[in-house]
Design a protein around this motif. Structure first.
Motif, mmCIF file in Angstrom:
data_model
loop_
_atom_site.group_PDB
_atom_site.id
_atom_site.type_symbol
_atom_site.label_atom_id
_atom_site.label_comp_id
_atom_site.label_asym_id
_atom_site.label_seq_id
_atom_site.Cartn_x
_atom_site.Cartn_y
_atom_site.Cartn_z
ATOM 1 N N ASN A 564 34.302 28.367 27.857
ATOM 2 C CA ASN A 564 34.536 28.675 29.269
ATOM 3 C C ASN A 564 35.924 28.250 29.726
ATOM 4 O OD1 ASN A 564 31.990 29.798 29.765
ATOM 5 N ND2 ASN A 564 31.078 27.758 30.009
ATOM 6 N N GLU A 565 36.740 27.785 28.791
ATOM 7 C CA GLU A 565 38.048 27.252 29.159
ATOM 8 C C GLU A 565 38.901 28.275 29.896
ATOM 9 O OE1 GLU A 565 41.912 25.031 27.071
ATOM 10 O OE2 GLU A 565 40.212 25.723 25.844
ATOM 11 N N TYR A 566 38.828 29.531 29.453
ATOM 12 C CA TYR A 566 39.636 30.587 30.066
ATOM 13 C C TYR A 566 38.744 31.688 30.640
ATOM 14 C CZ TYR A 566 43.105 28.381 26.980
ATOM 15 O OH TYR A 566 43.904 27.486 26.335
ATOM 16 N N TYR A 567 37.596 31.328 31.129
ATOM 17 C CA TYR A 567 36.609 32.304 31.605
ATOM 18 C C TYR A 567 37.251 33.348 32.536
ATOM 19 C CZ TYR A 567 32.367 34.244 33.580
ATOM 20 O OH TYR A 567 31.379 35.113 33.966
ATOM 21 N N PRO A 568 36.910 34.650 32.358
ATOM 22 C CA PRO A 568 35.933 35.227 31.432
ATOM 23 C C PRO A 568 36.470 35.518 30.031
ATOM 24 C CG PRO A 568 36.764 36.942 32.856
ATOM 25 C CD PRO A 568 37.428 35.674 33.307
ATOM 26 N N VAL A 569 37.736 35.161 29.761
ATOM 27 C CA VAL A 569 38.221 35.274 28.389
ATOM 28 C C VAL A 569 37.383 34.357 27.505
ATOM 29 C CG1 VAL A 569 40.164 34.812 26.863
ATOM 30 C CG2 VAL A 569 40.562 35.892 29.075
ATOM 31 N N GLY A 570 37.012 34.857 26.341
ATOM 32 C CA GLY A 570 36.174 34.081 25.440
ATOM 33 C C GLY A 570 34.704 34.414 25.537
ATOM 34 N N GLU A 571 34.315 35.172 26.568
ATOM 35 C CA GLU A 571 32.917 35.566 26.710
ATOM 36 C C GLU A 571 32.645 36.832 25.889
ATOM 37 O OE1 GLU A 571 30.071 34.397 28.730
ATOM 38 O OE2 GLU A 571 31.338 32.688 28.227
ATOM 39 N N PRO A 572 31.466 36.906 25.251
ATOM 40 C CA PRO A 572 31.129 38.109 24.461
ATOM 41 C C PRO A 572 30.582 39.222 25.340
ATOM 42 C CG PRO A 572 29.395 36.482 24.234
ATOM 43 C CD PRO A 572 30.458 35.845 25.113
ATOM 44 N N THR A 1051 43.095 39.872 32.495
ATOM 45 C CA THR A 1051 43.526 40.107 33.877
ATOM 46 C C THR A 1051 42.695 39.287 34.848
ATOM 47 O OG1 THR A 1051 44.129 42.391 33.265
ATOM 48 C CG2 THR A 1051 43.942 41.889 35.610
ATOM 49 N N ALA A 1052 41.388 39.333 34.656
ATOM 50 C CA ALA A 1052 40.493 38.585 35.538
ATOM 51 C C ALA A 1052 40.772 37.098 35.453
ATOM 52 C CB ALA A 1052 39.039 38.875 35.178
ATOM 53 N N PHE A 1053 40.979 36.582 34.260
ATOM 54 C CA PHE A 1053 41.271 35.156 34.106
ATOM 55 C C PHE A 1053 42.610 34.783 34.751
ATOM 56 C CE2 PHE A 1053 43.999 32.351 31.524
ATOM 57 C CZ PHE A 1053 43.437 31.132 31.888
ATOM 58 N N SER A 1054 43.635 35.560 34.444
ATOM 59 C CA SER A 1054 44.989 35.194 34.885
ATOM 60 C C SER A 1054 45.122 35.207 36.403
ATOM 61 C CB SER A 1054 46.018 36.149 34.263
ATOM 62 O OG SER A 1054 45.980 36.072 32.857
ATOM 63 N N LEU A 1055 44.386 36.090 37.063
ATOM 64 C CA LEU A 1055 44.454 36.142 38.524
ATOM 65 C C LEU A 1055 43.468 35.175 39.162
ATOM 66 C CD1 LEU A 1055 44.781 39.999 39.106
ATOM 67 C CD2 LEU A 1055 46.578 38.263 39.283
ATOM 68 N N SER A 1056 42.236 35.149 38.663
ATOM 69 C CA SER A 1056 41.215 34.317 39.319
ATOM 70 C C SER A 1056 41.459 32.836 39.115
ATOM 71 C CB SER A 1056 39.824 34.685 38.816
ATOM 72 O OG SER A 1056 39.710 34.415 37.440
ATOM 73 N N SER A 1057 41.997 32.443 37.968
ATOM 74 C CA SER A 1057 42.200 31.018 37.707
ATOM 75 C C SER A 1057 43.226 30.411 38.645
ATOM 76 C CB SER A 1057 42.643 30.806 36.257
ATOM 77 O OG SER A 1057 43.873 31.468 36.008
ATOM 78 N N ASN A 1058 44.078 31.245 39.232
ATOM 79 C CA ASN A 1058 45.100 30.740 40.145
ATOM 80 C C ASN A 1058 44.852 31.120 41.607
ATOM 81 O OD1 ASN A 1058 47.387 29.582 38.331
ATOM 82 N ND2 ASN A 1058 46.871 31.536 37.364
ATOM 83 N N LEU A 1059 44.254 32.277 41.819
ATOM 84 C CA LEU A 1059 44.177 32.796 43.180
ATOM 85 C C LEU A 1059 42.778 32.760 43.788
ATOM 86 C CD1 LEU A 1059 46.537 35.892 42.765
ATOM 87 C CD2 LEU A 1059 47.083 33.655 43.750
ATOM 88 N N CYS A 1060 41.762 32.480 42.956
ATOM 89 C CA CYS A 1060 40.406 32.372 43.498
ATOM 90 C C CYS A 1060 39.998 30.918 43.589
ATOM 91 C CB CYS A 1060 39.406 33.128 42.610
ATOM 92 S SG CYS A 1060 39.646 34.915 42.661
ATOM 93 N N ASN A 1061 39.112 30.604 44.527
ATOM 94 C CA ASN A 1061 38.685 29.224 44.720
ATOM 95 C C ASN A 1061 37.882 28.742 43.524
ATOM 96 O OD1 ASN A 1061 39.757 29.130 47.374
ATOM 97 N ND2 ASN A 1061 37.989 30.310 48.077
ATOM 98 N N LEU A 1068 36.412 38.482 39.221
ATOM 99 C CA LEU A 1068 37.315 39.628 39.352
ATOM 100 C C LEU A 1068 37.112 40.663 38.259
ATOM 101 C CD1 LEU A 1068 40.744 38.052 40.404
ATOM 102 C CD2 LEU A 1068 38.862 38.864 41.828
ATOM 103 N N LEU A 1069 36.300 40.344 37.258
ATOM 104 C CA LEU A 1069 36.157 41.234 36.111
ATOM 105 C C LEU A 1069 35.742 42.639 36.528
ATOM 106 C CD1 LEU A 1069 36.438 40.983 33.015
ATOM 107 C CD2 LEU A 1069 33.967 40.621 32.918
ATOM 108 N N ASP A 1070 34.803 42.728 37.449
ATOM 109 C CA ASP A 1070 34.313 44.048 37.868
ATOM 110 C C ASP A 1070 35.305 44.789 38.751
ATOM 111 O OD1 ASP A 1070 31.975 43.623 36.507
ATOM 112 O OD2 ASP A 1070 30.912 42.796 38.227
ATOM 113 N N LYS A 1071 36.331 44.107 39.183
ATOM 114 C CA LYS A 1071 37.338 44.748 40.032
ATOM 115 C C LYS A 1071 38.482 45.351 39.214
ATOM 116 C CE LYS A 1071 36.499 41.590 43.929
ATOM 117 N NZ LYS A 1071 35.888 42.617 44.806
#
Length: 1334
Positions: A564-572, A1051-1061, A1068-1071
């Protein structure tokens, strides 16, 4: 039938919709109608032969007499549209779709990660749906109902449902799991990695998490309105007689006309083997004649009408066998054999009569003719006004049946098998099941009497039938029958004399491939049949035609670590678009609707390796609009079809063709069928005067100094001092040779393109290409226009494997040239045969090596002379010299020297194919290790370990690519795999097995790999829209490798890890949506190849996201100060109000010195070989592969398994043949066999090692697409070890000494190869040994 019951309008249903068609050619197939005249595009054209399953649909017919709907799969590429009158067709869109909701089949295929490129997936879904439908509509009477959400289908039946379908991507294991998830007897714990539950969940909740399957609420496959339709279709050129007399009148009427060609049809499946270059003028549908559809049983046997399908015949034979009471009859043996003939969807529509007539008229190598001959069958024939009954043997020997004669039925005598009656059928083919012709087939029937005193047998009557071995038709070997009949108490000496006689009787025609093997198989069949009848054969182990090949239950385990370190990166997570791939809604190039006035194109290629082309002529019947050649290049343009960093390649041959398969012209017509027929029937006028002989081998190239230059920066450096290393050696091998063949890509989607002229002299090209940016430039050069006048768009590929990196360029460029000249849209979908002949494949090589080694197995020096066959153009071939050295350096050779030459030959250009060069380099390395072990009589595992690198030697051989010492995981992987696979215990079990079995031998092999990859630059672009949804573009192409999925996660990780609470559940994955590549929107796209494009694309996207984060972070911080937290949509709204630039571009370039790195893995495989047939079964394969920190374990697992199985194809199954002039003759699904579900490991275990942090990698990830392919060498070397055991045994039998030590096992290790090394005369040797021992 009364005239009022006839109608000219064709009426049928597709997915419940009514269709009425009146204007069509009778030769049009169901596939053509679906793809070109409806919106239903899930049916794909993979082969046009009924051999791959990509075009499968479910067809339903109403039986008015029994008030019953019968549903079954058919190949829509072979099924004539006229034959579906009053039928209902269901395609994958009809099961479910985006609008109406997906079917559980679609959802489970996606959830079990069973779709990669997705091109084969709709056909797979329909094959499974048909099996579910029939199982749940006719459940077994004695069986308890299955649990809720499951089918009456068994797990074995679920696997068998897709046994006829081909997939080049997945390796089949996840597809089998998706199918078995519906089975009533499935063990949920046995199902593999999926997105429905996680490891550790209890069983009951697991079943509840599967998409629910309601077997009691099935799709209505047959709408009510069709049941009310009356009459039979009858229109010009399509006749439907309803009686034999009407058939005779129709035939006389048609044949009276001059030059009229007539075809009698039931299922039209013969077109899959005998291609129609010229269409027939008239078709007669035989299905409405009652006498031809009869199934009648009496005391003498069973009569089966000529129009009865193979499937119906199988069912009838089994039904009659059951009705006769206990025991087996000839009927059930014949039925079981028929189930191995053709594909399931061909058997459903192919007729018994059609098969026999093809055997009689065209010498088709029929199984059915042989087994019915062995059973003593007769046939009924109408000849003009006469009805005759003759033996099948006599019928087959007649001159070809004329067009006016009709086979009516076949009569199979009833014979009960028992203590004194024996019947057996035999076939050995490149595939146990599915679309594969037998090397030789046979059927034997013997009536014997037993002696009460000696327990011996006397043969009273015997029938021995053989066929398909390179002979005009099936025959009986009467001389051997006569020899055996009357023998008192059959003895070993009699059997030996019989097999010697048989060798003289089975004589394949000149030019038949593997002729000696086929004769040896005939001997094996006879031995297998007769030996148990001899007293000495009481303990005989039955190895041919055991029940094992009637079905299979695959199993395996998948061990992955998630983080989960880079969630959702690393998820199957499931692959992006998998559900729409399954439903058939995913759009490939050929699915794009044709623009108005669109034309279709096909290539005319050279069949000669070196010749002047004096002219090309086409037949006007096929309405060719134009024939495009090099002379049609516009002013300012250049005859260019390929551009790489190594130069340009011509689009068309000019006055001189330089290779068989080189494009000569492009014929353009109104339909793809007409274009294909025009190309196939084109006449090329060649001239050979004053030309040198063509260069067709690497030896020819050396003799005539025909080479391509390799740039110095790509030519590897020697390592160490070879002479010094040889001086240090205790032993030396001064000359040994390996030859490695080519391999065809066999992507399911062949080469295709659509070119549309645009305003202002512009051209838009939709292409199935791995290198749109290079194609863009090629088209501009060819047309003589600026590059801004060209736009190339690529959304997804139906497989590529490197075959669409370069070889797709001339296909799309030719299409663009035709469109440019004609000012009309032009599209092309290259047929499978043309694709196989033109596109080339993997680089063949000849390797000569010498080496020195110590007595303990340590190698001190290795020298290699490598001749690489590049074909006629340079393509990307110079890279092979660089790539081959990656795996070659996996061992510490002490000193490594080499001389590599890139040979220019008059053969089709060879291009990059998955693991180009690396595959060959790895095999060379392992061959040398095996050679040392054999020379010293050491265990090969010990020799491998003795020569494995220390980290210091690894750095010496690989330099900075070796990375840090903690990254060198190979020794750990190798030792761990030996433990987890229970290697030592299995070696002991194998030894015991081999001691107890004469005709089957097993062996096991553990092989490591080191694979060097290079990370390439790639562009990316991320845009955030007003509603907060995100659009991503990358230079990498989605081929099925999961690139889009990983990019979405990044994309979801790079944006959400910095811009989401941090405490917000917002995902953000579904977006995120990744969109098609457009060369005018995103430049510098480069090639998608080398396994690293996914990580490069992720790196480019991360750079883009970092830019957007930098722009948005001040706004986020300010809003958080005001409100404490901020939602994603609110942040984006605020950004728009402040005019933030929401589009970010980046170009990822690896930091100097970090672009190359090493991948590690190991595999252990156990095989079993059959010494009588040469068949190889892969009992188990275990893999551990280091993915670093996987970006998506499910995607990487699929890549590992798929690559490994493709490697099995190279090493074991795919025979790439050319004729004497270099023209490819392995040009169809009939002649080229990729792995199928019945040829993969029965147990397949894969562990993805999470080796954690690699600072120079993208979030510590590593490549997975190509390296695991090398691990399939474990299967090859296990096979070699099993053969070694067989040779030891043969040596003990023979009077002559058989070399049981070192030998070379060729690639691919086909059945004929294995059998030859085990002894083509091993039966005779065995019998002689038995006789000599008394």
């Amino acid at each position: 039938m009364a005239q009022e019951n006839m109608r000219e309008i064709l009426i049928f249903a597709i997915n419940g919709e009514r269709f009425e068609v009146s204007n069509f050619e009778p030769s049009i197939t169901l596939l053509e109608f679906l793809r070109y005249h409806t919106r239903f595009k899930s049916v794909k054209l993979g082969c046009g032969e009924g051999g791959c399953g990509a075009c499968v649909v479910v067809l339903s017919r109403y039986d008015i007499f029994n008030d019953q709907v019968k549903s079954f799969t058919v190949s829509s590429c072979l099924t004539l549209l006229c034959s579906v009158d009053k039928c209902s067709i269901i395609t994958s869109e009809g099961l479910g779709n985006t609008k109406d909701g997906f079917h559980p089949i679609h959802e489970r295929f996606a959830g079990f990660h069973a779709s990669q490129c997705g091109f084969c997936t709709p056909g797979m879904c329909m094959s499974l749906f048909s099996s579910l439908l029939n199982a749940d509509n006719s459940p077994h009477e004695d069986d308890a109902p299955p649990p809720s959400g499951f089918s009456n289908l068994t797990a074995s039946e679920a696997e068998m449902s897709i046994s006829s379908n081909l997939c080049r991507c997945t390796g089949y294991r996840p597809i089998a799991d998706a199918c078995k998830s519906f089975a009533s007897d499935v063990d949920i714990e046995d199902l593999g990695l999926n997105s429905f539950w996680k490891k550790g969940d209890s069983s009951n909740p697991k079943a509840d998490k599967l998409p629910f399957y309601d077997r009691d609420n099935q799709i209505n496959v047959f709408p009510q309105f069709l049941k009310n339709e009356l009459g039979v279709l009858k229109r010009q050129s399509w006749y439907t007689p309803t009686s034999l007399s009407e058939l005779q009148v129709t035939l006389i009427s048609i044949l009276a006309e001059k030059d009229e060609r007539v075809k009698l049809v039931v299922g039209n499946t013969g077109m899959g083997y005998y291609k129609e270059i010229v269409p027939f003028h008239n078709y007669i549908d035989l299905r409405y004649i009652p006498e031809l559809s009869v199934i009648r049983m009496d005391q003498n046997g069973i009569e089966i009408g000529a129009a009865v399908t193979i499937y119906e015949a199988i069912s009838a034979l089994k039904r009659e066998n059951e009705a006769m009471g206990e025991g087996e009859s000839v009927f059930v043996k014949i039925a079981n054999h028929m189930e191995k003939v053709a594909t399931r969807f061909v058997r459903n529509s192919a007729s018994i009569g059609g098969n026999l007539v093809m055997a009689q008229r065209k010498h088709f190598p029929s199984d059915i003719a042989t087994i019915l001959l062995g059973a003593g069958s007769t046939v009924n024939i109408q000849m003009d006004s006469k009805f005759v009954t003759v033996s099948l043997e006599e019928f087959l020997a007649w001159p070809p049946l004329d067009s006016g004669s009709v086979l009516l039925s076949v009569q199979i005598p009833h014979t009960k098998i028992g203590n004194e009656v024996f019947f057996e059928t035999y076939r050995v083919s490149p595939r146990p099941l599915g679309n594969a012709l037998a090397y030789i087939n046979a059927a034997f029937l013997a009536e014997v009497s037993r002696s009460e005193t000696t327990n011996g047998v006397t043969v009273n009557n015997i029938r021995l039938a053989f066929g398909a071995y390179g002979v005009e038709h099936a025959i009986r070997v009467r001389n051997i029958e006569e020899f055996l009949v009357g023998k008192k108490s059959l003895q070993l000496e009699d059997l030996l004399e019989a097999v010697i006689m048989l060798r003289g009787s089975i004589i394949p025609e000149v030019g038949t491939t593997h002729a000696a093997y086929r004769r040896s198989l005939a001997v094996s069949y006879l031995f297998d049949f007769l030996y148990p009848l001899i007293g000495a054969g009481d303990d005989f182990e039955k190895t041919i035609n055991t029940n094992e090949d009637q079905g299979f239950l695959l199993s395996g385990s998948q061990v992955v670590e998630t983080s989960n370190e880079y969630y959702p990166v690393g998820e199957p997570i499931a692959k992006t678009g998998a559900t729409i791939q399954a439903s058939g809604e995913a759009v490939y190039v050929d699915d794009i609707p044709s623009p108005p006035s669109c034309l279709h194109a096909a290539f005319i290629y050279s069949t000669k390796p070196l010749a002047r082309v004096k002219g090309v002529k086409t037949i006007s019947e096929f309405l060719p609009v134009d024939v495009i050649t090099f002379q049609d290049i516009p002013n300012g343009g250049v005859n260019v079809g390929v551009k790489t960093d190594f130069g340009l390649e011509p689009l068309f041959a000019d006055e001189l063709t330089r290779a068989a398969g080189q494009p000569l012209a492009l014929v353009v017509s109104d339909t793809q069928k007409h274009a294909n027929m025009a190309a196939s029937s084109a006449m090329v006028d060649y001239d050979f005067e004053n030309l040198e002989p063509p260069i067709l081998t690497v030896e020819d190239a050396v003799e005539r100094s025909s080479f391509f230059e390799v740039p110095p920066n790509l030519y590897p450096k020697q390592i160490g001092d070879f002479s010094k290393g040889m001086d240090e050696a205790d032993h030396k091998i001064l000359h040994a040779e390996i030859r490695l063949p080519s391999q065809y890509y066999f992507y399911m989607e062949t080469q295709c393109a659509l070119a549309i002229p645009d305003e202002d002299n512009c051209m838009v090209v939709y292409s199935s290409v791995q290198s749109p940016a290079y194609l863009h430039s090629v088209i501009a050069i060819c047309l003589g226009v600026p590059e801004h006048n060209v736009r190339v768009i690529t959304r997804r590929l139906g497989g590529g494997f490197g075959g669409k990196s370069v070889r797709s360029m001339p296909v799309s460029t030719a299409c663009a040239l035709a469109a440019f000249k004609l000012r009309r849209p032009v599209r092309i979908y290259v047929n499978r045969k043309t694709d196989m002949i033109m596109i080339g494949g993997r680089h063949p090589m000849k390797i000569t090596y010498s080496f020195g080694f110590k007595s303990d197995g340590k190698i001190t020096a290795l020298h290699l002379d490598i001749l690489i066959d590049a074909g006629i153009t340079i393509d990307l071939s110079p890279l092979i010299t660089h790539f081959i050295m990656g795996p070659l350096r996996e061992y510490n050779w002490g000193a490594l020297s080499f001389d590599m030459k890139l040979c220019k030959t008059n053969l089709s250009s060879k291009s990059s194919m998955r693991a180009p060069g690396d595959l060959q380099g790895s095999f060379i390395a392992e061959t040398v290790i095996e050679h040392v072990a054999s020379s010293l009589s050491l265990e090969v595992d010990n020799v491998r370990k003795k020569n494995m690198h220390t980290f210091d030697s690894l750095r010496n051989f690989y330099g900075v690519s070796a990375g840090e010492i903690h990254e060198y995981t190979l020794p750990f992987i190798y030792d761990k795999l030996a433990v987890t696979s229970h290697l030592d215990e299995r070696i002991k079990m194998i030894k015991e097995f081999n001691g107890n079995n004469t005709w089957r031998k097993r062996a096991i092999s553990l092989v490591p790999i080191i694979y060097e990859v290079t990370v390439s630059p790639i562009p990316g672009k991320v845009s955030i829209l007003q509603d907060g949804s995100i659009v991503v573009e990358v230079g990498g192409i989605e081929i099925g490798q999961g690139l889009w999925t990983k990019v979405k996660q990044m994309t979801a990780f790079s944006l959400s890890s910095n811009l989401c609470n941090a405490d917000d559940d917002e995902n953000l994955l579904d977006k995120v949506r990744v969109i098609q590549t457009d060369t005018l929107s995103l430049v510098q796209g480069g090639f998608t190849y080398g396994s690293t494009t996914s990580e490069s694309s992720c790196a480019a996207v991360k750079l883009c996201c970092d830019i957007l984060v930098e722009r948005l972070m001040p706004i986020k911080n300010r809003l958080c100060e005001q409100t404490g937290s901020v939602k994603w949509e609110a942040l984006i709204t605020a950004g728009h109000l402040e005019s933030v630039n929401f589009a970010a571009n980046a170009y990822y370039v690896p930091v100097a010195g970090t672009g190359d790195y090493l991948n590690y893995g190991a595999a252990v495989s156990e095989v079993e070989i059959n010494l009588l047939t040469g068949e190889t079964k892969i009992l188990q394969s275990d893999i551990i592969y280091d993915c670093g920190q996987s970006l998506n374990p499910a995607v990487d697992l699929g890549q590992i398994e798929g690559a490994f199985v493709q490697g099995i194809g190279f090493y074991m199954r795919e025979e790439y043949l050319t004729n004497s002039e270099g023209l490819v003759i392995s040009d169809s699904t009939w002649t080229y066999k990729i792995p199928s579900i019945d040829t993969i490991p029965k147990r397949f275990n894969v562990e993805i090692l999470n080796s954690n942090h690699h600072k120079n990698r993208v979030l510590s990830s590593k490549a997975s697409g190509e390296p695991p392919l090398l691990l399939a060498a474990s299967v090859h070397f296990a096979t070699k070890a099993a053969i070694k055991e067989a040779r030891k045994q043969l040596s003990s039998w023979s009077q002559r000494r058989t070399d049981s030590s070192y030998f070379h096992l060729p690639v691919p290790a086909l059945m004929p190869v294995v059998k030859e090394l085990c002894g083509l005369d091993n039966v005779e040797s065995y019998l002689e040994n038995q006789i000599s021992r008394g």
